[in-house]
Design an enzyme around this catalytic site. Sequence first.
Site, mmCIF file in Angstrom:
data_model
loop_
_atom_site.group_PDB
_atom_site.id
_atom_site.type_symbol
_atom_site.label_atom_id
_atom_site.label_comp_id
_atom_site.label_asym_id
_atom_site.label_seq_id
_atom_site.Cartn_x
_atom_site.Cartn_y
_atom_site.Cartn_z
ATOM 1 N N ASN A 128 -5.796 9.693 16.420
ATOM 2 C CA ASN A 128 -6.666 8.985 15.476
ATOM 3 C C ASN A 128 -8.063 8.770 16.061
ATOM 4 O O ASN A 128 -9.066 8.879 15.352
ATOM 5 C CB ASN A 128 -6.050 7.633 15.076
ATOM 6 C CG ASN A 128 -4.833 7.788 14.183
ATOM 7 O OD1 ASN A 128 -3.888 7.022 14.266
ATOM 8 N ND2 ASN A 128 -4.833 8.780 13.329
ATOM 9 N N GLU B 199 -9.750 0.838 9.896
ATOM 10 C CA GLU B 199 -9.015 0.344 11.066
ATOM 11 C C GLU B 199 -9.735 0.693 12.369
ATOM 12 O O GLU B 199 -9.120 0.720 13.429
ATOM 13 C CB GLU B 199 -7.587 0.906 11.029
ATOM 14 C CG GLU B 199 -6.859 0.412 9.790
ATOM 15 C CD GLU B 199 -5.395 0.780 9.729
ATOM 16 O OE1 GLU B 199 -4.555 -0.129 9.620
ATOM 17 O OE2 GLU B 199 -5.091 1.982 9.779
ATOM 18 N N SER C 12 -6.996 8.833 6.956
ATOM 19 C CA SER C 12 -6.877 7.492 6.381
ATOM 20 C C SER C 12 -8.209 6.737 6.494
ATOM 21 O O SER C 12 -8.557 5.951 5.620
ATOM 22 C CB SER C 12 -5.755 6.725 7.077
ATOM 23 O OG SER C 12 -5.939 6.799 8.481
ATOM 24 N N ASN D 188 -10.248 10.520 13.289
ATOM 25 C CA ASN D 188 -10.581 9.683 12.128
ATOM 26 C C ASN D 188 -12.054 9.300 12.026
ATOM 27 O O ASN D 188 -12.665 9.432 10.958
ATOM 28 C CB ASN D 188 -9.704 8.424 12.118
ATOM 29 C CG ASN D 188 -8.250 8.750 11.880
ATOM 30 O OD1 ASN D 188 -7.801 9.851 12.184
ATOM 31 N ND2 ASN D 188 -7.495 7.817 11.351
ATOM 32 N N ASN E 295 -1.480 1.138 12.256
ATOM 33 C CA ASN E 295 -2.127 2.205 13.028
ATOM 34 C C ASN E 295 -2.848 1.605 14.217
ATOM 35 O O ASN E 295 -3.153 0.415 14.232
ATOM 36 C CB ASN E 295 -3.177 2.914 12.159
ATOM 37 C CG ASN E 295 -2.547 3.943 11.265
ATOM 38 O OD1 ASN E 295 -1.533 4.545 11.623
ATOM 39 N ND2 ASN E 295 -3.130 4.148 10.104
ATOM 40 N N GLY F 185 0.847 -1.203 0.000
ATOM 41 C CA GLY F 185 0.000 0.000 0.000
ATOM 42 C C GLY F 185 0.878 1.246 0.000
ATOM 43 O O GLY F 185 2.076 1.171 -0.287
ATOM 44 N N ASN G 86 -10.160 16.770 7.699
ATOM 45 C CA ASN G 86 -9.888 16.820 9.144
ATOM 46 C C ASN G 86 -10.334 18.130 9.806
ATOM 47 O O ASN G 86 -10.953 18.120 10.865
ATOM 48 C CB ASN G 86 -8.387 16.636 9.403
ATOM 49 C CG ASN G 86 -7.896 15.268 8.967
ATOM 50 O OD1 ASN G 86 -8.700 14.433 8.574
ATOM 51 N ND2 ASN G 86 -6.595 15.037 9.023
ATOM 52 N N LYS H 156 -0.360 8.510 19.044
ATOM 53 C CA LYS H 156 -0.999 8.511 17.730
ATOM 54 C C LYS H 156 -2.434 7.984 17.836
ATOM 55 O O LYS H 156 -3.341 8.472 17.171
ATOM 56 C CB LYS H 156 -0.170 7.666 16.755
ATOM 57 C CG LYS H 156 -0.502 7.962 15.327
ATOM 58 C CD LYS H 156 0.478 7.382 14.354
ATOM 59 C CE LYS H 156 -0.012 7.619 12.926
ATOM 60 N NZ LYS H 156 0.675 6.805 11.955
ATOM 61 N N ALA I 50 1.841 9.533 3.090
ATOM 62 C CA ALA I 50 1.917 9.006 1.724
ATOM 63 C C ALA I 50 0.512 8.649 1.282
ATOM 64 O O ALA I 50 -0.297 8.211 2.099
ATOM 65 C CB ALA I 50 2.816 7.773 1.674
HETATM 66 O O1 PAF Z 1 -4.908 8.642 10.044
HETATM 67 C C1 PAF Z 1 -4.650 9.755 9.563
HETATM 68 O O2 PAF Z 1 -5.111 10.149 8.506
HETATM 69 C C2 PAF Z 1 -3.656 10.671 10.288
HETATM 70 O O3 PAF Z 1 -3.074 9.942 11.311
HETATM 71 C C3 PAF Z 1 -4.244 11.978 10.821
HETATM 72 C C4 PAF Z 1 -3.389 12.528 11.924
HETATM 73 C C5 PAF Z 1 -5.659 11.841 11.309
HETATM 74 C C6 PAF Z 1 -4.142 13.046 9.761
HETATM 75 O O4 PAF Z 1 -4.879 12.822 8.626
#
Ligand code: PAF
Length: 294
Positions: A181, A261, A249, A185, A95, A8, A195, A177, A121
């Site tokens: 998230n 996730e 993500s 997210n 993640n 990926g 975001n 992290k 990425a």
């Molecule tokens: O999962 C994600 O996309 C990133 O960790 C975050 C910090 C939410 C930024 O887009």
Amino acid sequence: MIAILGAGSMGRLWAATLPAGQVAFVPRPGQAPDSVCYRFQPIDDKSVSVTVPWLQPGQSPDLLLVTTKAGNTLEALKAALPSIANSTPILLFQNGLGSQQQVAQTWPSRPVLAASTTEGANRPEPGLTVHAGRGDTWVGALNPVGHPLVKRVTQLLADSGLAVHPEQDILAKLWQKLVINAGINAFTAVLDCPNGEILEQPFYQRWINPLCREISHLLAAAGRPEHTPEALRETIEAVARRTAANTSSMRADVLARRTTEIDFINGYLMRLGRQHGIPTPVNQMLTEQVQQLN
Ligand code: PAF
């Protein structure tokens, strides 16, 4: 030679930046034999064409990077590890939390390490991988056999030219992290917005304080340094503002109809709450809402 399991965005970022000729993707069952070819767009340079071969039977990697989605990791490793030496360090890039512990428990005699990265990425179209944001990557051991290998693994990854640091307490980084998230997210996925836009939405404003209270209790129960709900909210909102235009993500997964996730983010917090007898209705509500989107 560095083997990468999971082709990926993250796997392709490392494959494109590590020294050419020293990287191979680990084939999944039924994989077509052709090499993986794609264009790679670095942050401030011209795009290049990248060709990565598959790991061949008998080749013995010095390091295995695992860049699969959290939910696919155990199954992918069960298929891949029989042909990889017991002494090869496994570096997990997933993640959230939960999948890393599953791997460390399933293979206690293999060196298991985890990475937490803020590199960005993405793959805006099938044959193109874009290095969207420069970040840092921390590497630390998840089990005692992994400890002596942290320095070596960090050096191998630093050959990419990306910023890679050894980390004593990788769980602390993974938790940091996870908090971000958990607070961004699911909201972006449910509200289907970038975001930064969650901050103005009534649904976010209704639930963010009770969510931060749940996370604050869970951090204390898990033996992590305590953070007040207010401090957690500030951290979450600073990242939401800094990445205001980004598609998270999780929202990207929902839009691309991939499994999210969520089970390893708010779902992990919900399960942790059950273990410790801490009610987590907001984590449960967010988990269920995102599961329904899937
Ligand atoms: O999962 C994600 O996309 C990133 O960790 C975050 C910090 C939410 C930024 O887009």
